[in-house]
Design an enzyme around this catalytic site. Structure first.
Site, PDB file in Angstrom:
ATOM      1  CG  HIS A  22      37.163  37.766  41.352  1.00 33.86           C
ATOM      2  ND1 HIS A  22      37.063  38.840  42.813  1.00 33.86           N
ATOM      3  CD2 HIS A  22      37.828  37.521  40.851  1.00 33.86           C
ATOM      4  CE1 HIS A  22      38.180  39.080  42.833  1.00 33.86           C
ATOM      5  NE2 HIS A  22      38.967  38.441  41.603  1.00 33.86           N
ATOM      6  CG  ASP A  24      41.082  39.287  38.773  1.00 34.36           C
ATOM      7  OD1 ASP A  24      41.068  40.070  39.008  1.00 34.36           O
ATOM      8  OD2 ASP A  24      40.849  37.958  38.810  1.00 34.36           O
ATOM      9  CD  GLU A 127      41.582  38.743  44.008  1.00 32.61           C
ATOM     10  OE1 GLU A 127      40.915  37.770  44.336  1.00 32.61           O
ATOM     11  OE2 GLU A 127      41.138  39.492  43.196  1.00 32.61           O
ATOM     12  CG  HIS A 154      45.000  38.159  46.869  1.00 31.42           C
ATOM     13  ND1 HIS A 154      46.107  37.959  46.252  1.00 31.42           N
ATOM     14  CD2 HIS A 154      43.944  37.500  45.572  1.00 31.42           C
ATOM     15  CE1 HIS A 154      45.551  36.761  45.129  1.00 31.42           C
ATOM     16  NE2 HIS A 154      45.086  37.156  44.471  1.00 31.42           N
ATOM     17  CG  HIS A 195      41.185  35.167  48.043  1.00 34.77           C
ATOM     18  ND1 HIS A 195      42.946  34.282  47.858  1.00 34.77           N
ATOM     19  CD2 HIS A 195      40.716  35.652  47.050  1.00 34.77           C
ATOM     20  CE1 HIS A 195      42.570  34.483  46.185  1.00 34.77           C
ATOM     21  NE2 HIS A 195      41.950  35.383  46.170  1.00 34.77           N
ATOM     22  CG  HIS A 216      36.385  35.138  43.499  1.00 35.70           C
ATOM     23  ND1 HIS A 216      36.650  35.856  44.352  1.00 35.70           N
ATOM     24  CD2 HIS A 216      37.501  34.851  43.164  1.00 35.70           C
ATOM     25  CE1 HIS A 216      37.387  36.171  44.674  1.00 35.70           C
ATOM     26  NE2 HIS A 216      38.407  35.524  43.894  1.00 35.70           N
ATOM     27  CG  ASP A 324      39.070  34.189  40.080  1.00 35.40           C
ATOM     28  OD1 ASP A 324      39.731  34.734  39.549  1.00 35.40           O
ATOM     29  OD2 ASP A 324      39.863  33.736  40.315  1.00 35.40           O
TER      30      ASP A 324
END
Length: 391
Positions: A22, A24, A127, A154, A195, A216, A324
């Site tokens: 993961h 971003d 995600e 999420h 999540h 993650h 992350d």
């Protein structure tokens, strides 16, 4: 850690590089420069603005990256779908622009071929189930565009699944949520349980026909945050074949950081920023708060403590890494950006982890779980048609 351990770690990563679950970067590029790769050149050192650039990916020994095609969970309906498509478009544009560095990967074989070529395998994960707008046809379209995992939620619930950080509405998965999992199994799209609430985790493990991942997430027994994985869920991974990819986000790994982050998030909102925002202006706000209220600092050892526990409960064949980066304002000391993975491997070598086990952690487990999901999908597609179920 000693220079000798770091040298051993770097040597190991040359043969078994990191598959990170993961990152971003796509959202950071959207927020900072509207996806303009000329305005923010990833071939240059961007440590003042990002956790990620090509030089630091190489320094960190990264061989495959799941780029998160995340959109915020306050996006809804067609807005969420459109924004997700824009994220996917960016990742595909990124791989096309830098073919000497990146290779778009859709299969486990693509990952192995990228490694053999000396390129970074670029995969995509969506995600949050809001990205499909409760449409299985949209789910299939994302798969066709290259998305290889969907995180079921999420930070907020979706109409068919509960999030870890929202008030429970469904008690886990709804009947339609189970259908989403089955259709993902049929496609070969990994079910990502980061999540989601613990009940959603348990429901997904009950109904899935393929291995799952946590792209993650860390261990709840070590840091009691609802985003982490309870031991009873970790203990189910050997039977399922799935992989839990430890994350580096301080508030998920260091108990003292949880309360501090709540206060920091309130400060962000008070100044007009979303708590997850990492634009330059948002980071000025975060750093000012940190200066006035010193932050509890996680370290490489903090992450290693989670991995030691996760290994004890789930076993070495079911662990991975999902940092992350560029999705968090703060990182552990020693894991400041994507160049830091050798420090984690050196820490684990110092704790007695074998090189064979570390190669599973960094590369082999993640490749295997995607290959296993592909095999399940091959069997299911022979006997099951695309689902047309609606909520």
């Amino acid at each position: 850690m000693t220079p000798e351990l770091l040298d051993r770690a770097r040597a190991l990563l040359r043969s078994a590089p990191v598959v990170d679950g993961h990152n971003d970067l796509p959202w950071a590029m959207r927020a900072q420069v509207g996806y303009d790769l000329d305005a923010l050149d990833l071939t240059s050192d961007q440590r003042d603005r990002l956790h990620t650039d090509f030089g630091r990916l190489r320094e960190g020994g990264v061989g495959a990256q799941f780029w998160s095609v995340y959109v915020r969970s306050d996006y809804a309906g067609d807005q969420a779908v459109s924004a997700t498509l824009e994220q996917i478009d960016f990742v595909r544009t990124l791989t096309e622009r830098y073919p000497d560095r990146l290779r778009l990967a859709l299969t486990a074989e693509d990952m192995e071929n990228a490694r053999a070529e000396g390129r970074i395998a670029s995969l995509m994960g969506a995600e949050g189930g809001h990205s499909i707008n409760s449409s299985l046809a949209t789910l299939r379209a994302l798969y066709q565009l290259g998305v290889r995992y969907l995180t079921l939620t999420h930070n907020d619930n979706v109409p068919w699944a509960d999030s870890a950080t929202d008030k429970p509405e469904h008690g886990g998965l709804t009947t339609f949520g189970e259908e989403v999992v089955w259709e993902m199994n049929r496609l070969g799209m990994l079910v990502d349980l980061s999540h989601v609430s613990a009940d959603t985790m348990r429901d997904a493990l009950r109904v899935t026909e393929a291995p799952v991942i946590f792209s993650h997430s860390s261990a709840r027994a070590v840091c009691d945050h609802p985003r982490n994985i309870p031991d009873d869920v970790l203990a189910q991974l050997p039977a399922n074949g799935g992989v839990a990819m430890v994350t580096f986000v301080p508030k998920f790994i260091l108990p003292a950081a949880i309360e501090w982050t709540v206060d920091a998030d309130q400060n962000m909102r008070a100044h007009g920023f979303h708590p997850l925002e990492t634009t330059p202006g948002a980071m000025v706000c975060q750093r000012a708060f940190e200066a006035a209220h010193p932050r509890p600092v996680a370290t490489v050892a903090t992450v290693a403590d989670h991995l030691d526990h996760m290994r004890q409960v789930a076993g070495i064949d079911h662990l991975g890494i999902g940092g992350d980066f560029d999705g968090t304002a703060f990182t552990p000391a020693g894991l400041d950006d994507v160049s830091g993975y050798p420090h984690l491997i050196a820490e684990l070598l110092g704790r007695g982890w074998s090189e064979a086990d570390l190669a599973k952690l960094t590369w082999h487990n993640a490749v295997r779980v995607l290959r296993d999901a592909e095999a399940v999908a091959g069997d299911l597609r022979a006997v099951r048609r695309p689902s047309i179920v609606t909520p």
